[in-house]
Design a protein around this motif. Structure first.
Motif, PDB file in Angstrom:
ATOM      1  N   LEU A  27       0.822  -1.209   0.000  1.00 24.02           N
ATOM      2  CA  LEU A  27       0.000   0.000   0.000  1.00 24.02           C
ATOM      3  C   LEU A  27       0.859   1.264   0.000  1.00 24.02           C
ATOM      4  O   LEU A  27       0.639   2.168  -0.795  1.00 24.02           O
ATOM      5  N   LEU A  28       1.848   1.326   0.893  1.00 22.23           N
ATOM      6  CA  LEU A  28       2.561   2.581   1.103  1.00 22.23           C
ATOM      7  C   LEU A  28       3.324   3.051  -0.124  1.00 22.23           C
ATOM      8  O   LEU A  28       3.547   4.256  -0.295  1.00 22.23           O
ATOM      9  N   MET A  29       3.736   2.117  -0.993  1.00 20.98           N
ATOM     10  CA  MET A  29       4.492   2.549  -2.177  1.00 20.98           C
ATOM     11  C   MET A  29       3.616   3.279  -3.196  1.00 20.98           C
ATOM     12  O   MET A  29       4.115   3.863  -4.146  1.00 20.98           O
ATOM     13  N   TYR A  30       2.300   3.244  -2.986  1.00 16.50           N
ATOM     14  CA  TYR A  30       1.395   4.017  -3.829  1.00 16.50           C
ATOM     15  C   TYR A  30       1.133   5.410  -3.269  1.00 16.50           C
ATOM     16  O   TYR A  30       0.460   6.222  -3.911  1.00 16.50           O
ATOM     17  N   LEU A  31       1.636   5.694  -2.079  1.00 15.17           N
ATOM     18  CA  LEU A  31       1.331   6.940  -1.385  1.00 15.17           C
ATOM     19  C   LEU A  31       2.566   7.833  -1.304  1.00 15.17           C
ATOM     20  O   LEU A  31       3.669   7.356  -1.037  1.00 15.17           O
ATOM     21  N   ASN A  32       2.370   9.138  -1.501  1.00 14.26           N
ATOM     22  CA  ASN A  32       3.466  10.070  -1.271  1.00 14.26           C
ATOM     23  C   ASN A  32       3.610  10.299   0.239  1.00 14.26           C
ATOM     24  O   ASN A  32       2.848   9.743   1.043  1.00 14.26           O
ATOM     25  N   GLU A  33       4.577  11.106   0.635  1.00 15.84           N
ATOM     26  CA  GLU A  33       4.854  11.236   2.070  1.00 15.84           C
ATOM     27  C   GLU A  33       3.666  11.813   2.835  1.00 15.84           C
ATOM     28  O   GLU A  33       3.329  11.346   3.933  1.00 15.84           O
ATOM     29  N   ALA A  34       2.997  12.811   2.268  1.00 13.67           N
ATOM     30  CA  ALA A  34       1.844  13.398   2.957  1.00 13.67           C
ATOM     31  C   ALA A  34       0.738  12.361   3.144  1.00 13.67           C
ATOM     32  O   ALA A  34       0.097  12.303   4.205  1.00 13.67           O
ATOM     33  N   GLU A  35       0.508  11.541   2.124  1.00 20.97           N
ATOM     34  CA  GLU A  35      -0.517  10.497   2.221  1.00 20.97           C
ATOM     35  C   GLU A  35      -0.110   9.410   3.213  1.00 20.97           C
ATOM     36  O   GLU A  35      -0.957   8.888   3.957  1.00 20.97           O
ATOM     37  N   LYS A  36       1.166   9.065   3.228  1.00 19.99           N
ATOM     38  CA  LYS A  36       1.646   8.113   4.234  1.00 19.99           C
ATOM     39  C   LYS A  36       1.371   8.634   5.640  1.00 19.99           C
ATOM     40  O   LYS A  36       0.920   7.893   6.523  1.00 19.99           O
ATOM     41  N   ARG A  37       1.686   9.893   5.857  1.00 23.59           N
ATOM     42  CA  ARG A  37       1.465  10.476   7.183  1.00 23.59           C
ATOM     43  C   ARG A  37      -0.018  10.526   7.529  1.00 23.59           C
ATOM     44  O   ARG A  37      -0.411  10.320   8.686  1.00 23.59           O
ATOM     45  N   GLN A  38      -0.850  10.772   6.529  1.00 23.08           N
ATOM     46  CA  GLN A  38      -2.294  10.763   6.756  1.00 23.08           C
ATOM     47  C   GLN A  38      -2.759   9.385   7.192  1.00 23.08           C
ATOM     48  O   GLN A  38      -3.523   9.245   8.159  1.00 23.08           O
ATOM     49  N   LEU A  39      -2.290   8.352   6.507  1.00 22.64           N
ATOM     50  CA  LEU A  39      -2.648   6.979   6.868  1.00 22.64           C
ATOM     51  C   LEU A  39      -2.131   6.634   8.257  1.00 22.64           C
ATOM     52  O   LEU A  39      -2.859   6.052   9.075  1.00 22.64           O
ATOM     53  N   CYS A  40      -0.885   6.983   8.542  1.00 20.57           N
ATOM     54  CA  CYS A  40      -0.317   6.712   9.866  1.00 20.57           C
ATOM     55  C   CYS A  40      -1.129   7.403  10.956  1.00 20.57           C
ATOM     56  O   CYS A  40      -1.334   6.830  12.038  1.00 20.57           O
ATOM     57  N   GLY A  41      -1.578   8.618  10.677  1.00 21.85           N
ATOM     58  CA  GLY A  41      -2.376   9.341  11.660  1.00 21.85           C
ATOM     59  C   GLY A  41      -3.684   8.634  11.974  1.00 21.85           C
ATOM     60  O   GLY A  41      -4.101   8.540  13.136  1.00 21.85           O
ATOM     61  N   ILE A  42      -4.343   8.124  10.937  1.00 25.16           N
ATOM     62  CA  ILE A  42      -5.603   7.396  11.134  1.00 25.16           C
ATOM     63  C   ILE A  42      -5.363   6.138  11.961  1.00 25.16           C
ATOM     64  O   ILE A  42      -6.078   5.857  12.934  1.00 25.16           O
ATOM     65  N   ILE A  43      -4.348   5.363  11.576  1.00 22.85           N
ATOM     66  CA  ILE A  43      -4.080   4.112  12.271  1.00 22.85           C
ATOM     67  C   ILE A  43      -3.658   4.370  13.715  1.00 22.85           C
ATOM     68  O   ILE A  43      -4.051   3.648  14.637  1.00 22.85           O
ATOM     69  N   HIS A  44      -2.876   5.420  13.943  1.00 23.92           N
ATOM     70  CA  HIS A  44      -2.443   5.757  15.299  1.00 23.92           C
ATOM     71  C   HIS A  44      -3.652   6.052  16.189  1.00 23.92           C
ATOM     72  O   HIS A  44      -3.732   5.569  17.334  1.00 23.92           O
ATOM     73  N   LYS A  45      -4.606   6.827  15.671  1.00 26.13           N
ATOM     74  CA  LYS A  45      -5.811   7.142  16.450  1.00 26.13           C
ATOM     75  C   LYS A  45      -6.570   5.870  16.803  1.00 26.13           C
ATOM     76  O   LYS A  45      -7.068   5.709  17.925  1.00 26.13           O
ATOM     77  N   ILE A  46      -6.684   4.974  15.840  1.00 25.19           N
ATOM     78  CA  ILE A  46      -7.437   3.740  16.065  1.00 25.19           C
ATOM     79  C   ILE A  46      -6.757   2.878  17.126  1.00 25.19           C
ATOM     80  O   ILE A  46      -7.410   2.362  18.042  1.00 25.19           O
ATOM     81  N   LEU A  47      -5.445   2.733  17.039  1.00 23.57           N
ATOM     82  CA  LEU A  47      -4.736   1.905  18.008  1.00 23.57           C
ATOM     83  C   LEU A  47      -4.702   2.550  19.391  1.00 23.57           C
ATOM     84  O   LEU A  47      -4.655   1.841  20.405  1.00 23.57           O
TER      85      LEU A  47
END
Length: 292
Positions: free
Chosen positions: A166-186
């Motif tokens: 998944l991450l290789m399809y995302l630029n750095e801003a999108e990676k950080r957006q995804l990480c932010g979502i997952i961090h909130k969930i965990l």
């Protein structure tokens, strides 16, 4: 002005191609599912590729990525799992037929629509019964509202969020957006994120030019999605990135040797001196991440 929404639907055809490639491995359900979506001629063509060293190396990469993420999950399993961008992988089907696991299998809508039909057919053809619920749920991983709705399909308790590619399809801003979502969930639920996407960039300048239709299509796809640019500069840079997003690396795995069914075929086609190189295994790892 608001940035235009990325169109991720174009990625979906690669999921089908990847399933056909995986059909020559021991990855659960891959061969049976490929026979349901491919013509006999396509299946024959894949079989004929088993003497093609370049093809085998490519498939070995995906076989290893599947098993390294799987083995990290099995080291510390949870009964609640959400898999991101699962494509035509049937990891969820495998787990709910083996244990009372609650599993949410997600991807883009067109993949999920096809996958529902395939799961129904596989259950019928192989006379399988399920021990836990399997939810096949459309999801854009960057849509936080939809992400939480998918999480809410799981009962209370810690969970594992899992993805392979998944991450290789995302630029750095999108990676950080995804990480932010997952961090909130965990933070709310507890658990871990297992990703097969600790990819590092490689120098492609010495690569031979594509010389067949499949290689040309692959090269065009990689260029269109900026795949090499979206990878990390090094494993150290990848770890620093996840640290900056509030995650710590708790476990990692580069190779699942015992699961590589294609390795004997590859060694048989390679000269002895080439078999001794381990450089290929330095380009990617699977990681188990927890919030710091």
């Amino acid at each position: 002005m608001e940035a235009p929404t990325r169109n991720f639907t174009i990625i979906s055809p690669t999921a089908r191609a990847l399933l056909l490639m995986k059909s020559v491995t021991r990855i659960p359900f891959a061969h049976a599912a490929a026979k349901l979506v491919a013509s006999p001629a396509e299946m024959d063509d894949i079989e004929h590729q088993l003497s093609n060293l370049s093809f085998l190396r490519r498939v070995l990469h995906f076989e290893n990525r599947y098993w390294t993420t799987e083995q990290l999950y099995r080291r510390q399993p949870t009964s609640n799992v959400l898999e991101l961008c699962a494509g035509y992988s049937f990891r969820g089907l495998l787990h709910v037929t083996q244990a009372p696991v609650h599993y949410v299998d997600t991807d883009l809508p067109d993949v999920i629509a096809t996958k529902r039909l395939l799961v129904t057919q596989l259950l019928q053809d192989q006379c399988l019964s399920v021990r836990g619920p399997l939810h096949l749920q459309p999801l854009n991983a960057l849509d936080e509202v939809s992400f939480w709705q998918a999480i809410d399909l799981l009962p209370a308790g810690p969970l594992t969020i899992l993805n392979e590619g998944l991450l290789m399809y995302l630029n750095e801003a999108e990676k950080r957006q995804l990480c932010g979502i997952i961090h909130k969930i965990l933070e709310v639920r507890g658990g871990a994120w297992i990703t097969g996407d600790a990819y590092i960039q490689r120098d492609t300048s010495a690569d031979p030019p594509p010389n067949d239709e499949q290689s040309l299509q692959l090269a065009a796809f990689l260029a269109y999605h900026n795949i090499e640019e979206n990878k990390f500069a090094s494993l150290e840079a990848a770890e620093a990135f996840f640290n900056s997003c509030g995650f710590v690396v708790k476990d990692r795995m580069a190779v699942s040797w015992e699961d590589l069914s294609l390795l004997p075929r590859i060694k048989a086609l390679m000269p002895p001196e080439a078999q001794r190189t381990k450089g290929a295994w330095k380009l990617r790892e699977s990681w188990r991440l927890e919030i710091g």
